[in-house]
Write a protein that holds these residues in place. Structure first.
Motif, PDB file in Angstrom:
ATOM      1  N   ARG A 208       0.697  -1.214  -0.142  1.00  0.00           N
ATOM      2  CA  ARG A 208       0.012  -0.122  -0.052  1.00  0.00           C
ATOM      3  C   ARG A 208       0.928   1.271  -0.051  1.00  0.00           C
ATOM      4  N   ILE A 209       1.891   1.038   0.768  1.00  0.00           N
ATOM      5  CA  ILE A 209       2.907   2.347   0.854  1.00  0.00           C
ATOM      6  C   ILE A 209       3.364   2.674  -0.591  1.00  0.00           C
ATOM      7  N   LEU A 210       3.978   1.734  -1.104  1.00  0.00           N
ATOM      8  CA  LEU A 210       4.421   1.680  -2.521  1.00  0.00           C
ATOM      9  C   LEU A 210       3.531   2.088  -3.392  1.00  0.00           C
ATOM     10  N   LEU A 211       2.272   1.611  -3.405  1.00  0.00           N
ATOM     11  CA  LEU A 211       1.277   2.147  -4.462  1.00  0.00           C
ATOM     12  C   LEU A 211       0.755   3.636  -4.226  1.00  0.00           C
ATOM     13  N   ARG A 212       0.484   3.940  -3.095  1.00  0.00           N
ATOM     14  CA  ARG A 212      -0.097   5.010  -2.454  1.00  0.00           C
ATOM     15  C   ARG A 212       0.734   6.248  -2.603  1.00  0.00           C
ATOM     16  N   HIS A 213       1.956   6.027  -1.741  1.00  0.00           N
ATOM     17  CA  HIS A 213       2.833   6.908  -1.390  1.00  0.00           C
ATOM     18  C   HIS A 213       4.118   7.061  -2.485  1.00  0.00           C
ATOM     19  N   VAL A 214       4.732   5.822  -2.724  1.00  0.00           N
ATOM     20  CA  VAL A 214       6.034   6.024  -3.446  1.00  0.00           C
ATOM     21  C   VAL A 214       5.708   6.304  -5.001  1.00  0.00           C
ATOM     22  N   LEU A 215       5.087   5.310  -5.483  1.00  0.00           N
ATOM     23  CA  LEU A 215       4.853   5.424  -6.864  1.00  0.00           C
ATOM     24  C   LEU A 215       4.452   7.015  -7.463  1.00  0.00           C
ATOM     25  N   PRO A 216       3.485   7.271  -6.813  1.00  0.00           N
ATOM     26  CA  PRO A 216       2.760   8.678  -7.280  1.00  0.00           C
ATOM     27  C   PRO A 216       4.136   9.795  -7.310  1.00  0.00           C
ATOM     28  N   ASN A 217       5.117   9.931  -6.087  1.00  0.00           N
ATOM     29  CA  ASN A 217       5.927  10.573  -5.951  1.00  0.00           C
ATOM     30  C   ASN A 217       7.222  10.332  -6.766  1.00  0.00           C
ATOM     31  N   ILE A 218       7.215   9.016  -7.346  1.00  0.00           N
ATOM     32  CA  ILE A 218       8.449   9.006  -8.221  1.00  0.00           C
ATOM     33  C   ILE A 218       8.005   9.102  -9.702  1.00  0.00           C
ATOM     34  N   ALA A 219       6.731   9.316 -10.009  1.00  0.00           N
ATOM     35  CA  ALA A 219       6.195   9.308 -11.518  1.00  0.00           C
ATOM     36  C   ALA A 219       6.831  10.290 -12.254  1.00  0.00           C
ATOM     37  N   GLY A 220       7.083  11.606 -11.829  1.00  0.00           N
ATOM     38  CA  GLY A 220       7.671  12.500 -12.513  1.00  0.00           C
ATOM     39  C   GLY A 220       8.936  12.091 -13.267  1.00  0.00           C
ATOM     40  N   PRO A 221      10.163  11.797 -12.552  1.00  0.00           N
ATOM     41  CA  PRO A 221      11.344  11.429 -13.231  1.00  0.00           C
ATOM     42  C   PRO A 221      10.981  10.129 -14.004  1.00  0.00           C
ATOM     43  N   VAL A 222      10.254   9.186 -13.710  1.00  0.00           N
ATOM     44  CA  VAL A 222       9.934   8.125 -14.428  1.00  0.00           C
ATOM     45  C   VAL A 222       9.203   8.509 -15.812  1.00  0.00           C
ATOM     46  N   ILE A 223       8.210   9.435 -15.688  1.00  0.00           N
ATOM     47  CA  ILE A 223       7.696   9.648 -17.171  1.00  0.00           C
ATOM     48  C   ILE A 223       8.705  10.504 -18.109  1.00  0.00           C
ATOM     49  N   VAL A 224       9.589  11.216 -17.338  1.00  0.00           N
ATOM     50  CA  VAL A 224      10.453  12.043 -18.012  1.00  0.00           C
ATOM     51  C   VAL A 224      11.509  10.687 -18.622  1.00  0.00           C
ATOM     52  N   ALA A 225      11.987   9.930 -18.068  1.00  0.00           N
ATOM     53  CA  ALA A 225      12.871   8.999 -18.642  1.00  0.00           C
ATOM     54  C   ALA A 225      12.075   8.001 -19.732  1.00  0.00           C
ATOM     55  N   THR A 226      10.671   7.748 -19.489  1.00  0.00           N
ATOM     56  CA  THR A 226      10.001   7.131 -20.517  1.00  0.00           C
ATOM     57  C   THR A 226       9.947   8.023 -21.825  1.00  0.00           C
ATOM     58  N   THR A 227       9.543   9.184 -21.406  1.00  0.00           N
ATOM     59  CA  THR A 227       9.391  10.035 -22.793  1.00  0.00           C
ATOM     60  C   THR A 227      10.972  10.194 -23.750  1.00  0.00           C
ATOM     61  N   LEU A 228      11.713  10.343 -22.941  1.00  0.00           N
ATOM     62  CA  LEU A 228      13.139  10.251 -23.480  1.00  0.00           C
ATOM     63  C   LEU A 228      13.451   8.879 -24.337  1.00  0.00           C
ATOM     64  N   ALA A 229      12.889   7.635 -23.555  1.00  0.00           N
ATOM     65  CA  ALA A 229      12.951   6.477 -24.207  1.00  0.00           C
ATOM     66  C   ALA A 229      12.226   6.168 -25.314  1.00  0.00           C
ATOM     67  N   VAL A 230      11.232   6.880 -25.675  1.00  0.00           N
ATOM     68  CA  VAL A 230      10.513   6.638 -26.952  1.00  0.00           C
ATOM     69  C   VAL A 230      11.506   6.966 -27.956  1.00  0.00           C
ATOM     70  N   GLY A 231      12.034   8.017 -27.740  1.00  0.00           N
ATOM     71  CA  GLY A 231      13.114   8.420 -28.858  1.00  0.00           C
ATOM     72  C   GLY A 231      14.376   7.463 -29.102  1.00  0.00           C
ATOM     73  N   HIS A 232      14.738   6.823 -28.059  1.00  0.00           N
ATOM     74  CA  HIS A 232      15.810   5.823 -28.143  1.00  0.00           C
ATOM     75  C   HIS A 232      15.075   4.452 -28.759  1.00  0.00           C
ATOM     76  N   VAL A 233      14.071   4.184 -28.397  1.00  0.00           N
ATOM     77  CA  VAL A 233      13.369   3.004 -28.990  1.00  0.00           C
ATOM     78  C   VAL A 233      13.267   3.101 -30.577  1.00  0.00           C
ATOM     79  N   ILE A 234      12.602   4.280 -30.844  1.00  0.00           N
ATOM     80  CA  ILE A 234      12.662   4.553 -32.515  1.00  0.00           C
ATOM     81  C   ILE A 234      13.780   4.384 -33.077  1.00  0.00           C
ATOM     82  N   LEU A 235      14.929   5.029 -32.587  1.00  0.00           N
ATOM     83  CA  LEU A 235      16.274   4.813 -32.840  1.00  0.00           C
ATOM     84  C   LEU A 235      16.569   3.288 -33.215  1.00  0.00           C
ATOM     85  N   ALA A 236      16.405   2.567 -32.115  1.00  0.00           N
ATOM     86  CA  ALA A 236      17.084   1.151 -32.067  1.00  0.00           C
ATOM     87  C   ALA A 236      16.334   0.382 -32.992  1.00  0.00           C
TER      88      ALA A 236
END
Lengths: 335, 315
Positions: A208-236
Motif C-alpha cells: 500500500r505504501i508503495l502504490l499510494r505514496h512512493v509510486l505517485p511521488n516518483i512518477a515525474g522522473p519516471v515519466i521523463v525517462a519514458t518520454t526520452l526512451a520513446v526516442g531511443h526505442v524508435i532509433l534502435a
C-alpha cells in the motif's frame, strides 16, 4: 505552494507543472512534431484514398517516378507511392517506440523501486546488474537477439505483428536500466520522507505504501525517462530494421524504407531523405518534449533530475491526512 | 583502492562470462547452423542421419557441457575457425579491431575537443544565444539516426559534390586513406558530440552554482582561471564516468557507421558474421566488443578515483 489541503496541493502542483511546460517552446515544438507524425499515421487511409494510391499495389510501369500531383513524393522501386508508404510506416514505428518505452519503463520502475525499497543485498545485486546492462555494447547484442530463429525454441510461425512485438521486447530488454536507476534514486529519497516513515510506523502494508505514496511521488522522473526512451526505442528499431533484422515485410517501418532506399541512393537520393526525416522528427520530438518535461517538473535545475525536497506529498489516502482533512472539512462546514 | 579494483575486475569478468554464455546460447538458436545447411544440401538425409550427425559433432550434449567445452578451448586461445574467411577467428579479428579502434578513437577525441569548449561556453552563459545554439545543435545530433546521417553525408559529399569517396578504406598513400576516413569519422563524431556536450554543460553548470564559485568570482578571479583551476577539476570526474559509460554506445555507433561506409572494422564483421552464419566469428566479435567496453569502464573508474580525492580509500 501555500494551499490548505494536500489534495489541492497535488492539483496545484500538477497545474504548476503544466503551466511551466506550456511556457517552454521546446514542449510545443516537440509535442507538435510527435502529434504531426501521429496525425499523419492516423490519416494514412484518408491520404491513400484521396490520392487514389494503394501502398501495397505494385506498379512496375511507374517505378521510381519523380514527384507529381498523384505521387507528391514520387514512387519507389516497386512503383508504390512514397508518401502513403511513409504515413503507413508511421503506424509501425510510432507504436513500436511507444510500446518499447512503456515496457522498458515498467521493467525499470519495478527493478528500481524494488532495489530502493528493499535495500541491502537485493539492492546490491539489482544495481550491479543494472550497471552491467547499461555498460554493454547495445547494438551487437540487439543484432544477435534479432537474428535468433524463434522456431528453434518452439515459437515458430510468427506473423508480422508478432515480429513487431518481438522487436518491442528485444529493445525493452536493454532499455530498462536507465529508468531503473532513476526510479531507485527517487524511491530512496521518497522513503526518507516523514509521511512514509509515519505510514510505516502506523503499520500500513508495504504494498500500500508503495502504490499510494512512493509510486505517485516518483512518477515525474519516471515519466521523463519514458518520454526520452520513446526516442531511443524508435532509433534502435530503425537501426535494426535498416540492417534487415527489425520489422519484417509485409510490415514496413521508416527504418525498412531506408534500408531499401540505400540501394538506390545514387539514382534517387530523395527516397532516403523522407523516411529519415520522419525518424529524426520523431526522436527529436520525444527528446525536446522530455527535456521540457524534466525542466517543468523541477524548475530549479536543468536536465538533471532532483526528487528531494518539499515537492513531495503523501498519497491521497494517507491515514493521518485523511483524519485531518475530515476535521478541517467539519470546521469549514460549521463556520 | 586495490581491493576496489579487484572487486571491479571480478565483476567485469563475471559480466563477460555471462555475456559469453548468453551469446553462446543465442547463437545456437540462429537459423542456418551447420546441420541445417547439411540437411538443406542433401534431401536424402533421414532423421536418423541427422541424429547421428548431431551426436558426431556433440550437438546432442547439454548446453552447459558444450559451453564449458567451448570456454576451455577459448581460454587456451582457440576461438575456432571462421566459416566466411576460412581462417582462424583470431587472425580475422586482429586487423579489423585496429580499424575499429582507429575510427572510434579519432571520433572520440574529436568529439571531446568539440564538446569541452562548447559545453563550458554554454554553461557560463545559460539562456544566451550561444547556449541555445549549443543545446539545439546537441539535441539535433543526438536525435539524428546515425545511418541516415551517413547516407545524407554520402549523397552530399560523394554524389553531389564528388569531394570524398562514399566508402571503403582506400589503398596506397596516407592522403587517400585519410580521405576515406573523413565521412565515417564525421558521422560518428557528430552523434557522439551531441551526447558529450550535454554531459559537459550539465556538470559545469552544476559546479557553477556552488558557493565557492561565487567566492572565487568575488575575489576577482578571471573566468579563464576560474574555469580551468576551480570548476573543471570538480566537474571532470562525473563527466568522465558518464563518458566511459558511453563507450558501449560508441561501439554500437561504429557498427552502424562501418556497415554503411563498408569500413572493414569489427562492427561490420559482427554484422556480416551474424548474417553469414559464421558463428565462431560472431561470438568472438561480440565478446571482444563486450570486453573492450568493460575495460573502458574499468579504466574510467580508476581515473575517477584518481581525480576525485573524496573517493579513494574505504570504498
Amino acid at each position: 505552494m501555500s494551499v490548505s489541503t494536500p489534495v489541492s496541493a497535488r492539483a496545484s502542483r500538477a497545474r504548476g507543472t503544466a503551466a511551466r511546460l506550456a511556457a517552454r517552446p521546446q514542449a510545443w515544438i516537440g509535442g507538435g512534431l510527435l502529434l504531426l507524425l501521429a496525425a499523419g499515421a492516423l490519416a494514412a487511409d484518408g491520404v491513400s484514398a484521396l490520392l487514389g494510391t494503394d501502398p501495397q499495389a505494385v506498379d512496375l510501369l511507374n517505378r521510381l517516378q519523380p514527384p507529381s500531383p498523384t505521387h507528391p513524393l514520387g514512387t519507389d522501386e516497386l512503383g508504390r507511392d512514397v508518401l502513403t508508404l511513409m504515413l503507413f510506416a508511421g503506424r509501425v514505428s510510432l507504436p513500436v517506440g511507444l510500446g518499447g518505452a512503456l515496457l522498458a519503463a515498467l521493467l525499470g520502475t519495478a527493478v528500481g523501486v524494488l532495489a530502493g525499497w528493499k535495500g541491502g543485498r537485493i539492492d546490491a545485486v539489482l544495481m550491479r546488474t543494472t550497471d552491467a546492462v547499461l555498460a554493454l555494447p547495445l547494438l551487437p547484442l540487439l543484432i544477435l537477439l534479432a537474428a535468433v530463429d524463434l522456431s528453434k525454441i518452439g515459437l515458430g510461425g510468427l506473423g508480422p505483428v508478432e515480429s513487431a512485438l518481438r522487436i518491442v521486447v528485444i529493445v525493452a530488454l536493454f532499455g530498462w536500466p536507465g529508468t531503473a536507476r532513476i526510479a531507485r534514486a527517487a524511491t530512496l529519497s521518497v522513503e526518507r520522507q516523514p509521511f512514509v516513515l509515519a505510514a510505516r510506523a502506523l503499520g500500513v502494508p508495504d504494498r500500500r505504501i508503495l502504490l499510494r505514496h512512493v509510486l505517485p511521488n516518483i512518477a515525474g522522473p519516471v515519466i521523463v525517462a519514458t518520454t526520452l526512451a520513446v526516442g531511443h526505442v524508435i532509433l534502435a528499431e530503425s537501426v535494426l530494421s535498416f540492417l534487415g533484422l527489425g520489422i519484417q515485410p509485409p510490415l514496413a517501418s521508416w527504418g525498412t524504407m531506408l534500408s531499401r532506399a540505400q540501394e538506390l541512393m545514387f539514382d534517387r537520393p530523395d527516397l532516403a531523405l523522407w523516411p529519415g526525416l520522419c525518424i529524426f522528427a520523431a526522436v527529436l520530438g520525444a527528446n525536446l518534449f522530455g527535456d521540457a518535461l524534466a525542466d517543468a517538473l523541477d524548475p530549479r535545475s536543468g536536465t538533471d533530475l532532483q526528487t528531494e525536497g518539499p515537492g513531495m506529498r503523501p498519497g491521497p489516502a494517507f491515514p493521518l491526512v485523511r483524519r485531518k482533512r475530515r476535521q478541517r472539512r467539519a470546521k469549514t462546514s460549521t463556520a | 583502492m586495490s581491493r576496489r579494483l579487484l572487486a571491479r575486475l571480478l565483476q567485469s569478468l563475471i559480466v563477460l562470462l555471462l555475456v559469453a554464455f548468453a551469446g553462446y546460447a543465442l547463437i545456437g538458436l540462429m537459423p542456418g547452423d551447420p546441420l541445417d545447411l547439411m540437411i538443406g544440401a542433401d534431401p536424402r538425409l533421414t532423421s536418423a542421419d541427422v541424429a547421428r550427425l548431431k551426436a558426431l559433432y556433440g550437438l546432442d550434449r547439454p548446453l552447459l557441457e558444450r559451453f564449458a567445452h567451448w570456454l576451455l578451448a577459448a581460454l587456451s586461445g582457440d576461438l575456432g575457425h571462421s566459416r566466411l574467411f576460412a581462417r582462424p577467428v583470431v587472425e580475422v579479428l586482429g586487423p579489423r579491431l585496429l580499424n575499429t579502434l582507429l575510427l572510434m578513437g579519432t571520433s572520440f577525441v574529436l568529439a571531446l575537443l568539440l564538446a569541452f569548449p562548447l559545453g563550458i561556453a554554454a554553461a557560463l552563459r545559460p539562456g544566451s544565444p550561444r547556449d541555445l545554439a549549443t543545446n539545439t545543435l546537441a539535441l539535433a545530433f543526438l536525435s539524428v539516426p546515425s545511418f541516415w546521417l551517413a547516407l545524407v553525408l554520402i549523397v552530399l559529399f560523394a554524389v553531389v559534390l564528388g569531394w570524398l569517396p562514399p566508402g571503403g578504406t582506400g589503398s596506397g598513400d596516407l592522403a587517400e586513406r585519410l580521405r576515406h576516413m573523413v565521412l565515417p569519422v564525421l558521422t560518428l563524431t557528430l552523434g557522439t558530440f551531441g551526447v558529450f556536450v550535454r554531459f559537459v554543460r550539465g556538470a559545469v553548470s552544476e559546479v557553477l552554482r556552488e558557493p565557492f564559485v561565487a567566492a572565487a568570482r568575488a575575489k576577482g578571479l578571471s573566468t579563464r582561471r576560474l574555469v580551468l583551476h576551480h570548476v573543471l577539476p570538480v566537474a571532470l570526474p562525473p563527466v568522465l564516468s558518464v563518458i566511459a559509460l558511453h563507450f558501449g554506445a560508441l561501439l554500437s555507433g561504429a557498427v552502424v557507421v562501418e556497415t554503411v561506409f563498408a569500413w572493414p572494422g569489427m562492427g561490420r564483421l559482427l554484422y556480416d558474421a551474424v548474417l553469414g552464419n559464421d558463428f565462431n566469428l560472431a561470438l568472438a566479435a561480440l565478446l571482444l566488443g563486450t570486453a573492450l567496453t568493460l575495460l573502458a569502464n574499468l579504466l574510467a573508474d580508476l581515473l575517477h578515483v584518481r581525480l576525485d580525492p573524496r573517493l579513494g580509500e574505504g570504498l
